[in-house]
Design a protein around this motif. Structure first.
Motif, PDB file in Angstrom:
ATOM      1  N   ASP A 255      59.707  22.601  16.958  1.00  0.00           N
ATOM      2  CA  ASP A 255      60.035  23.611  17.954  1.00  0.00           C
ATOM      3  C   ASP A 255      60.105  22.867  19.279  1.00  0.00           C
ATOM      4  OD1 ASP A 255      60.088  25.714  19.830  1.00  0.00           O
ATOM      5  OD2 ASP A 255      59.035  27.040  18.447  1.00  0.00           O
ATOM      6  N   LEU A 256      61.310  22.553  19.719  1.00  0.00           N
ATOM      7  CA  LEU A 256      61.512  21.643  20.834  1.00  0.00           C
ATOM      8  C   LEU A 256      62.207  22.349  21.991  1.00  0.00           C
ATOM      9  CD1 LEU A 256      61.458  18.647  21.861  1.00  0.00           C
ATOM     10  CD2 LEU A 256      63.762  18.435  20.904  1.00  0.00           C
ATOM     11  N   THR A 257      61.636  22.233  23.180  1.00  0.00           N
ATOM     12  CA  THR A 257      62.298  22.714  24.394  1.00  0.00           C
ATOM     13  C   THR A 257      63.005  21.542  25.048  1.00  0.00           C
ATOM     14  OG1 THR A 257      60.651  24.453  24.729  1.00  0.00           O
ATOM     15  CG2 THR A 257      61.984  23.807  26.636  1.00  0.00           C
ATOM     16  N   ILE A 258      64.301  21.697  25.299  1.00  0.00           N
ATOM     17  CA  ILE A 258      65.130  20.608  25.816  1.00  0.00           C
ATOM     18  C   ILE A 258      64.902  20.442  27.321  1.00  0.00           C
ATOM     19  CG2 ILE A 258      67.488  19.726  26.023  1.00  0.00           C
ATOM     20  CD1 ILE A 258      66.508  20.020  23.131  1.00  0.00           C
ATOM     21  N   GLU A 259      64.685  19.204  27.750  1.00  0.00           N
ATOM     22  CA  GLU A 259      64.541  18.907  29.176  1.00  0.00           C
ATOM     23  C   GLU A 259      65.861  19.127  29.898  1.00  0.00           C
ATOM     24  OE1 GLU A 259      63.473  14.824  29.453  1.00  0.00           O
ATOM     25  OE2 GLU A 259      61.431  15.081  28.698  1.00  0.00           O
ATOM     26  N   PRO A 260      65.822  19.415  31.213  1.00  0.00           N
ATOM     27  CA  PRO A 260      67.061  19.432  31.983  1.00  0.00           C
ATOM     28  C   PRO A 260      67.710  18.053  31.967  1.00  0.00           C
ATOM     29  CG  PRO A 260      65.144  19.764  33.413  1.00  0.00           C
ATOM     30  CD  PRO A 260      64.632  19.730  32.026  1.00  0.00           C
ATOM     31  N   ASP A 261      69.032  18.029  32.077  1.00  0.00           N
ATOM     32  CA  ASP A 261      69.774  16.770  32.042  1.00  0.00           C
ATOM     33  C   ASP A 261      69.667  16.087  33.406  1.00  0.00           C
ATOM     34  OD1 ASP A 261      71.846  14.758  32.044  1.00  0.00           O
ATOM     35  OD2 ASP A 261      72.653  15.737  30.268  1.00  0.00           O
ATOM     36  N   LEU A 262      68.855  15.049  33.483  1.00  0.00           N
ATOM     37  CA  LEU A 262      68.578  14.405  34.762  1.00  0.00           C
ATOM     38  C   LEU A 262      69.791  13.626  35.276  1.00  0.00           C
ATOM     39  CD1 LEU A 262      64.910  13.167  34.195  1.00  0.00           C
ATOM     40  CD2 LEU A 262      65.774  15.459  34.755  1.00  0.00           C
ATOM     41  N   SER A 263      70.608  13.107  34.384  1.00  0.00           N
ATOM     42  CA  SER A 263      71.822  12.428  34.848  1.00  0.00           C
ATOM     43  C   SER A 263      72.789  13.411  35.484  1.00  0.00           C
ATOM     44  CB  SER A 263      72.501  11.699  33.683  1.00  0.00           C
ATOM     45  OG  SER A 263      71.689  10.641  33.216  1.00  0.00           O
ATOM     46  N   ASN A 264      72.834  14.612  34.962  1.00  0.00           N
ATOM     47  CA  ASN A 264      73.694  15.629  35.562  1.00  0.00           C
ATOM     48  C   ASN A 264      73.140  16.161  36.879  1.00  0.00           C
ATOM     49  OD1 ASN A 264      75.875  15.635  33.834  1.00  0.00           O
ATOM     50  ND2 ASN A 264      74.995  17.165  32.456  1.00  0.00           N
ATOM     51  N   ALA A 265      71.891  15.826  37.182  1.00  0.00           N
ATOM     52  CA  ALA A 265      71.342  16.182  38.494  1.00  0.00           C
ATOM     53  C   ALA A 265      71.858  15.255  39.587  1.00  0.00           C
ATOM     54  CB  ALA A 265      69.815  16.130  38.457  1.00  0.00           C
ATOM     55  N   ALA A 266      72.477  14.134  39.187  1.00  0.00           N
ATOM     56  CA  ALA A 266      72.866  13.108  40.157  1.00  0.00           C
ATOM     57  C   ALA A 266      73.722  13.636  41.303  1.00  0.00           C
ATOM     58  CB  ALA A 266      73.574  11.956  39.444  1.00  0.00           C
ATOM     59  N   PRO A 267      74.808  14.387  41.054  1.00  0.00           N
ATOM     60  CA  PRO A 267      75.610  14.826  42.197  1.00  0.00           C
ATOM     61  C   PRO A 267      74.858  15.756  43.139  1.00  0.00           C
ATOM     62  CG  PRO A 267      76.366  15.883  40.175  1.00  0.00           C
ATOM     63  CD  PRO A 267      75.403  14.801  39.777  1.00  0.00           C
ATOM     64  N   PHE A 268      73.949  16.564  42.614  1.00  0.00           N
ATOM     65  CA  PHE A 268      73.213  17.502  43.459  1.00  0.00           C
ATOM     66  C   PHE A 268      72.200  16.764  44.333  1.00  0.00           C
ATOM     67  CE2 PHE A 268      74.597  19.651  39.590  1.00  0.00           C
ATOM     68  CZ  PHE A 268      75.389  20.648  40.131  1.00  0.00           C
ATOM     69  N   LEU A 269      71.507  15.774  43.763  1.00  0.00           N
ATOM     70  CA  LEU A 269      70.606  14.968  44.568  1.00  0.00           C
ATOM     71  C   LEU A 269      71.397  14.158  45.598  1.00  0.00           C
ATOM     72  CD1 LEU A 269      68.157  13.655  41.821  1.00  0.00           C
ATOM     73  CD2 LEU A 269      67.849  15.605  43.352  1.00  0.00           C
ATOM     74  N   ALA A 270      72.584  13.683  45.183  1.00  0.00           N
ATOM     75  CA  ALA A 270      73.438  12.950  46.116  1.00  0.00           C
ATOM     76  C   ALA A 270      73.834  13.828  47.295  1.00  0.00           C
ATOM     77  CB  ALA A 270      74.675  12.428  45.401  1.00  0.00           C
ATOM     78  N   ALA A 271      74.007  15.125  47.050  1.00  0.00           N
ATOM     79  CA  ALA A 271      74.389  16.040  48.130  1.00  0.00           C
ATOM     80  C   ALA A 271      73.317  16.069  49.211  1.00  0.00           C
ATOM     81  CB  ALA A 271      74.632  17.438  47.577  1.00  0.00           C
ATOM     82  N   ALA A 272      72.043  16.005  48.807  1.00  0.00           N
ATOM     83  CA  ALA A 272      70.962  15.961  49.796  1.00  0.00           C
ATOM     84  C   ALA A 272      71.053  14.689  50.627  1.00  0.00           C
ATOM     85  CB  ALA A 272      69.615  16.050  49.096  1.00  0.00           C
ATOM     86  N   LEU A 273      71.331  13.576  49.956  1.00  0.00           N
ATOM     87  CA  LEU A 273      71.409  12.298  50.661  1.00  0.00           C
ATOM     88  C   LEU A 273      72.608  12.253  51.603  1.00  0.00           C
ATOM     89  CD1 LEU A 273      70.052   9.537  50.843  1.00  0.00           C
ATOM     90  CD2 LEU A 273      71.409   8.800  48.882  1.00  0.00           C
ATOM     91  N   VAL A 274      73.745  12.737  51.119  1.00  0.00           N
ATOM     92  CA  VAL A 274      74.987  12.649  51.882  1.00  0.00           C
ATOM     93  C   VAL A 274      74.993  13.589  53.085  1.00  0.00           C
ATOM     94  CG1 VAL A 274      77.459  13.169  51.728  1.00  0.00           C
ATOM     95  CG2 VAL A 274      76.366  11.784  49.966  1.00  0.00           C
ATOM     96  N   THR A 275      74.379  14.767  52.943  1.00  0.00           N
ATOM     97  CA  THR A 275      74.404  15.743  54.033  1.00  0.00           C
ATOM     98  C   THR A 275      73.148  15.725  54.891  1.00  0.00           C
ATOM     99  OG1 THR A 275      73.408  17.575  52.771  1.00  0.00           O
ATOM    100  CG2 THR A 275      75.814  17.271  52.583  1.00  0.00           C
TER     101      THR A 275
END
Length: 454
Positions: A252-272
């Motif tokens: 019975d496994l709960t899937i972690e959020p996709d951390l690589s797919n978080a990259a553009p959103f974290l980049a948005a914090a850095l860029v703005t």
């Protein structure tokens, strides 16, 4: 066929009106979801996957396993307002052919499933998108033959299309693999190894081995499913993995959020110069995307990891970076986009294998950034990025989801970026345009961010 619709017109990448301040819930990990599906399909009892990613790559994997006889039932809580309430119940069954598998352009499907097909009773035909015919499969094909499988790869190309003639079992044993072009060759063989009669002793013979975190992910998930695995990280012999034959447990496994797919959103914090929180960021994980914390900090941001998740904050300055991305190559496109907006030169190294991904990512990034006024040069094993004032234009994605998200990052501060076929993001990140515009709708009020940090 489960395909990605092509957009008829380029998507205007929105510019940020100010510093982003948002929380973005990222869907489940593709890498974890597809590994979990394979392990559940090979288990001796039913299992559950909770909060799985529903994207092109994972739906292709699920359909392929169904074609081989595995039961996969989708259950959604009536009270759930999103995929957080979704679960897949996987019911193992006798694997059988004849069957046809559409791999799309999913590396995990085209590489993880031929070993499974070798355990099926009957022929299994594999084919996919035109680009899939160009991606290397020789490591998996040659290894399976050495372990006792019969495979017909048309004209002996070591690539798709191919047919695996399953006999219901596979001898297994010792085998050597050159996985220099893809760590998925090793993960593919390890995932099915508990079902081989003799298990497997797998030796990597190449000079380099990319994306080691993905192999660690495979080993960890095998152990959680009850397999006995000896690995180099556990004090074993370098470049050798051993898996004993055994039954796998239904989990019975709960899937972690996709951390690589978080990259553009974290980049948005850095860029703005803003702030973005990714809820449910795990404190311990084998996902390569966890390296974003360190990489983006080196490029000028700060982060906190607490019960809310990971919160990344930009400082208003982006610094160039000299980084070996050999283990985390899939992060390269977004890191390159941030580097193109920095105040100093960046060198991204150790990523020659990206030439064999969904497209030749190094050539594509250099060409598309330069078409917008950039100064990006390919090196033998990576990219050299000299920031320049960028301008708008059409950014071609070559049906590569990570090129599309990299273009969106540029569009935050460069007016007029048009992303060709943004729908290709559905490969691993469904509803990306909606997530992106939702994040920007919560940007702090203020003057538009004109230009970029060059």
């Amino acid at each position: 066929m489960t395909g990605i619709p092509a957009d008829t017109a380029p998507w205007p990448a929105p510019t940020a009106s100010g510093a982003v301040d948002a929380s973005v819930t990222v869907p489940g990990s593709k890498s974890v979801t597809n590994r979990a599906l394979v392990l559940a399909a090979l288990a001796s009892e039913p299992g559950w996957l909770r909060r799985p990613l529903r994207s092109r790559d994972t739906l292709l994997m699920a359909e392929a396993l169904r074609a081989l006889g595995v039961g996969i039932e989708e259950v959604v809580s009536s009270s759930a307002s999103s995929t957080a309430g979704e679960a897949w119940r996987v019911i193992p069954a006798g694997l059988h052919g004849p069957a046809r598998v559409d791999v799309g352009n999913a590396g995990t499907v085209m590489r993880f499933l031929p070993p499974v097909a070798a355990l099926a009773d009957g022929p299994v035909r594999f084919d996919g998108d035109p680009r899939s015919h160009e991606r290397p499969l020789h490591g998996v094909i040659d290894a399976l033959r050495a372990l006792g499988a019969r495979i017909d790869d048309d004209d002996g190309r070591g690539a798709l299309p191919l047919t695996v003639y399953g006999s219901g079992s596979l001898a297994g044993g010792r085998v050597a693999v050159d996985a220099s072009s893809s760590s998925q060759f090793i993960s593919a063989l390890l995932l099915s190894a508990p079902r081989f009669n003799q298990g497997v002793e797998l030796r990597h013979t190449g000079a380099t081995l990319p994306s080691l975190p993905h192999i660690r992910m495979t080993v960890d998930m095998l152990r959680l499913a009850g397999a006995k695995v000896d690995s180099p990280e556990g004090g074993g012999e370098p470049n050798v993995w051993r898996v004993d034959p055994s039954a796998l447990l239904g989990r019975d496994l709960t899937i972690e959020p996709d951390l690589s797919n978080a990259a553009p959103f974290l980049a948005a914090a850095l860029v703005t110069g803003g702030r973005v929180t990714i809820p449910d960021w795990p404190s311990h994980t084998t996902q390569p995307g966890d390296a974003l914390r360190e990489i983006f900090t080196q490029m000028g941001g700060t982060y906190t990891l607490d019960e809310r998740g990971l919160t990344f904050t930009g400082t208003g300055r982006i610094q160039g970076i000299d980084a070996d991305l050999h283990e985390v190559g899939e992060l390269t496109p977004v890191i390159a986009a941030v580097a193109a907006l920095a105040d100093s030169e960046s060198v991204l190294r150790g990523i020659a294998h990206l030439r064999l991904h969904e497209t030749d990512r190094l050539a594509a990034l250099a060409k598309e950034f330069n078409e917008l006024g950039g100064d990006v040069a390919e090196t033998e094993d990576g990219l050299r990025i000299r920031p320049r004032k960028l301008h708008g234009g059409v950014f071609h994605t070559y049906e590569d989801h990570r090129l599309a998200t990299a273009a969106a990052v540029l569009g935050l501060v460069v007016d007029g970026v048009q992303v060709e076929n943004v729908a290709t993001t559905a490969k691993t990140l469904p509803d990306f345009p909606q997530l992106w515009t939702g994040m920007l709708s919560r940007a702090a009020s203020g003057d538009a961010l004109a230009g970029q940090g060059a």
